[in-house]
Design an enzyme around this catalytic site. Structure first.
Site, PDB file in Angstrom:
ATOM      1  N   LYS A  43     -48.874 -24.400  -3.566  1.00  0.00           N
ATOM      2  CA  LYS A  43     -48.541 -25.188  -2.363  1.00  0.00           C
ATOM      3  C   LYS A  43     -49.665 -25.100  -1.324  1.00  0.00           C
ATOM      4  O   LYS A  43     -50.092 -26.106  -0.777  1.00  0.00           O
ATOM      5  CB  LYS A  43     -47.221 -24.698  -1.732  1.00  0.00           C
ATOM      6  N   ARG A  86     -36.892 -22.977   3.165  1.00  0.00           N
ATOM      7  CA  ARG A  86     -36.730 -22.140   1.976  1.00  0.00           C
ATOM      8  C   ARG A  86     -35.277 -21.815   1.699  1.00  0.00           C
ATOM      9  O   ARG A  86     -34.979 -21.141   0.716  1.00  0.00           O
ATOM     10  CB  ARG A  86     -37.462 -20.836   2.228  1.00  0.00           C
ATOM     11  N   ARG A  99     -54.441 -13.569  -7.210  1.00  0.00           N
ATOM     12  CA  ARG A  99     -54.765 -14.311  -5.973  1.00  0.00           C
ATOM     13  C   ARG A  99     -55.591 -13.460  -5.005  1.00  0.00           C
ATOM     14  O   ARG A  99     -55.342 -12.284  -4.820  1.00  0.00           O
ATOM     15  CB  ARG A  99     -53.475 -14.764  -5.288  1.00  0.00           C
ATOM     16  N   ARG A 128     -53.100 -10.001  -1.159  1.00  0.00           N
ATOM     17  CA  ARG A 128     -51.929  -9.852  -0.289  1.00  0.00           C
ATOM     18  C   ARG A 128     -51.081  -8.683  -0.749  1.00  0.00           C
ATOM     19  O   ARG A 128     -50.943  -8.458  -1.942  1.00  0.00           O
ATOM     20  CB  ARG A 128     -51.119 -11.156  -0.296  1.00  0.00           C
ATOM     21  N   ARG A 187     -39.730 -11.859  -5.212  1.00  0.00           N
ATOM     22  CA  ARG A 187     -39.880 -13.162  -4.548  1.00  0.00           C
ATOM     23  C   ARG A 187     -39.399 -14.293  -5.452  1.00  0.00           C
ATOM     24  O   ARG A 187     -38.828 -15.281  -4.972  1.00  0.00           O
ATOM     25  CB  ARG A 187     -41.344 -13.376  -4.153  1.00  0.00           C
TER      26      ARG A 187
HETATM   27  P1  ADP Z   1     -48.441 -20.912  -2.964  1.00  0.00           P
HETATM   28  O1  ADP Z   1     -48.951 -21.348  -1.605  1.00  0.00           O
HETATM   29  O2  ADP Z   1     -47.511 -21.904  -3.576  1.00  0.00           O
HETATM   30  O3  ADP Z   1     -47.912 -19.529  -2.967  1.00  0.00           O
HETATM   31  P2  ADP Z   1     -51.301 -20.775  -3.724  1.00  0.00           P
HETATM   32  O4  ADP Z   1     -51.858 -22.093  -3.335  1.00  0.00           O
HETATM   33  O5  ADP Z   1     -51.617 -19.602  -2.872  1.00  0.00           O
HETATM   34  O6  ADP Z   1     -49.696 -20.908  -3.947  1.00  0.00           O
HETATM   35  O7  ADP Z   1     -51.757 -20.492  -5.242  1.00  0.00           O
HETATM   36  C1  ADP Z   1     -51.418 -19.277  -5.899  1.00  0.00           C
HETATM   37  C2  ADP Z   1     -52.596 -18.800  -6.764  1.00  0.00           C
HETATM   38  O8  ADP Z   1     -52.761 -19.714  -7.869  1.00  0.00           O
HETATM   39  C3  ADP Z   1     -53.948 -18.781  -6.027  1.00  0.00           C
HETATM   40  O9  ADP Z   1     -54.692 -17.680  -6.483  1.00  0.00           O
HETATM   41  C4  ADP Z   1     -54.597 -20.109  -6.427  1.00  0.00           C
HETATM   42  O10 ADP Z   1     -56.025 -20.030  -6.408  1.00  0.00           O
HETATM   43  C5  ADP Z   1     -54.081 -20.306  -7.847  1.00  0.00           C
HETATM   44  N1  ADP Z   1     -53.878 -21.725  -8.216  1.00  0.00           N
HETATM   45  C6  ADP Z   1     -53.512 -22.762  -7.409  1.00  0.00           C
HETATM   46  N2  ADP Z   1     -53.429 -23.927  -8.110  1.00  0.00           N
HETATM   47  C7  ADP Z   1     -53.733 -23.606  -9.399  1.00  0.00           C
HETATM   48  C8  ADP Z   1     -53.830 -24.375 -10.620  1.00  0.00           C
HETATM   49  N3  ADP Z   1     -53.582 -25.699 -10.645  1.00  0.00           N
HETATM   50  N4  ADP Z   1     -54.163 -23.700 -11.743  1.00  0.00           N
HETATM   51  C9  ADP Z   1     -54.408 -22.361 -11.735  1.00  0.00           C
HETATM   52  N5  ADP Z   1     -54.343 -21.591 -10.620  1.00  0.00           N
HETATM   53  C10 ADP Z   1     -54.018 -22.200  -9.469  1.00  0.00           C
HETATM   54  P1  ADP Z   2     -45.649 -17.655  -1.128  1.00  0.00           P
HETATM   55  O1  ADP Z   2     -45.600 -19.128  -1.009  1.00  0.00           O
HETATM   56  O2  ADP Z   2     -46.867 -17.172  -1.806  1.00  0.00           O
HETATM   57  O3  ADP Z   2     -44.383 -17.062  -1.627  1.00  0.00           O
HETATM   58  P2  ADP Z   2     -45.616 -17.396   1.762  1.00  0.00           P
HETATM   59  O4  ADP Z   2     -46.934 -17.102   2.320  1.00  0.00           O
HETATM   60  O5  ADP Z   2     -45.053 -18.757   1.884  1.00  0.00           O
HETATM   61  O6  ADP Z   2     -45.692 -16.927   0.260  1.00  0.00           O
HETATM   62  O7  ADP Z   2     -44.516 -16.396   2.340  1.00  0.00           O
HETATM   63  C1  ADP Z   2     -44.734 -15.005   2.419  1.00  0.00           C
HETATM   64  C2  ADP Z   2     -43.467 -14.350   2.964  1.00  0.00           C
HETATM   65  O8  ADP Z   2     -43.208 -14.810   4.303  1.00  0.00           O
HETATM   66  C3  ADP Z   2     -42.189 -14.649   2.187  1.00  0.00           C
HETATM   67  O9  ADP Z   2     -42.017 -13.797   1.061  1.00  0.00           O
HETATM   68  C4  ADP Z   2     -41.123 -14.399   3.277  1.00  0.00           C
HETATM   69  O10 ADP Z   2     -40.941 -12.994   3.503  1.00  0.00           O
HETATM   70  C5  ADP Z   2     -41.814 -14.957   4.526  1.00  0.00           C
HETATM   71  N1  ADP Z   2     -41.520 -16.400   4.711  1.00  0.00           N
HETATM   72  C6  ADP Z   2     -42.401 -17.436   4.643  1.00  0.00           C
HETATM   73  N2  ADP Z   2     -41.773 -18.602   4.853  1.00  0.00           N
HETATM   74  C7  ADP Z   2     -40.464 -18.316   5.056  1.00  0.00           C
HETATM   75  C8  ADP Z   2     -39.302 -19.108   5.303  1.00  0.00           C
HETATM   76  N3  ADP Z   2     -39.352 -20.449   5.372  1.00  0.00           N
HETATM   77  N4  ADP Z   2     -38.123 -18.454   5.441  1.00  0.00           N
HETATM   78  C9  ADP Z   2     -38.026 -17.114   5.387  1.00  0.00           C
HETATM   79  N5  ADP Z   2     -39.066 -16.318   5.138  1.00  0.00           N
HETATM   80  C10 ADP Z   2     -40.293 -16.902   4.986  1.00  0.00           C
END
Ligand code: ADP
Ligand code: ADP
Length: 214
Positions: free
Chosen positions: A13, A88, A127, A160, A171
């Protein structure tokens, strides 16, 4: 245009949101990034969120909703907003709906980025991110030009705290229980567009653009 990117943690995302926001001139609002900034600034909200985030639990709905509504208010000067990581839970989605209605705003598309759990674990445990500019990398799938440092500013890349295998499992469980029901919720409203999040990053970006009618 007002968009939501929905999907499990690690679906890509954040990676996609940067591209899509730039292509459409949208204000990118990542709830996770905003919370991490609150933590860094040691605000009351940041301190409340800290323990919950580190163990992969959600921050309470009322706090998140107030935080995100304040940021959405700033999208007026742009072509719209792109929400990433919010809503979420069903309560957050319902809260968002009523706040948007009062502000005479509406959602155009909710794009669900689909990736299987096994792939998620590989993505999150590899990541890396830049603590300065927030840019995300992956040690294998999206490596920086020089190992361990940010392409943009040369800062040392970090992992992270919540990207350990145990917290990732937690998660994912939270995602399946609390967030997945939003797919049906937005489906019923005719807003849902599903795309596969698997493949090259640019291919996924093209799918999302197409799903938004571009
Ligand atoms: P989110 O915001 O949904 O948690 P991220 O954008 O941080 O996801 O992506 C999670 C991990 O996967 C990062 O290390 C990113 O570089 C990698 N990633 C993102 N898109 C792809 C893809 N299409 N194929 C492989 N790895 C990806
Ligand atoms: P990812 O997409 O990789 O799971 P985020 O960076 O979006 O991680 O979120 C990291 C953490 O921040 C989540 O595990 C949660 O603890 C908190 N968080 C983020 N967005 C929300 C939300 N919309 N509602 C509740 N907690 C949130």
């Amino acid at each position: 245009m007002n968009l939501i990117l929905l999907g499990p943690p690690g679906a890509g995302k954040g990676t996609q949101a940067v591209q899509i926001a730039e292509a459409f001139g949208l204000l990118h609002l990542s709830s996770g990034d905003i919370l991490r900034a609150e933590r860094k600034a040691r605000t009351e909200l940041g301190q409340k969120a800290q323990v919950l985030m580190d163990r992969g639990a959600l921050v309470p709905d009322d706090l998140i909703l107030a935080m995100m509504v304040e940021h959405i208010g700033r999208a007026a000067e742009r072509n719209g907003f792109l929400l990433d990581g919010f809503p979420r839970t069903l309560a957050q989605a319902q809260g968002l709906k009523s706040r948007l209605e009062s502000a005479k705003m509406r959602l155009d598309h909710v794009v669900s980025v689909e990736v299987e759990d096994s792939e998620i674990v590989t993505r999150l445990t590899g990541r890396l991110y830049c603590p300065e500019c927030g840019r995300t990398y992956h040690e294998k799938f999206s490596p920086p030009q020089v190992a361990g440092v940010c392409d943009v500013n040369g800062e040392k890349l970090l992992r992270r705290k919540d990207d350990t295998p145990e917290v990732v499992r937690q998660r994912l469980e939270t995602y399946h229980r609390e967030t997945k029901p939003l797919i049906a919720y937005y489906g019923e409203q005719g807003l849902l567009r599903s795309v596969s999040g698997v493949g090259e990053i640019d291919e996924v970006t093209a799918r999302i653009k197409e799903a938004c009618g571009a």
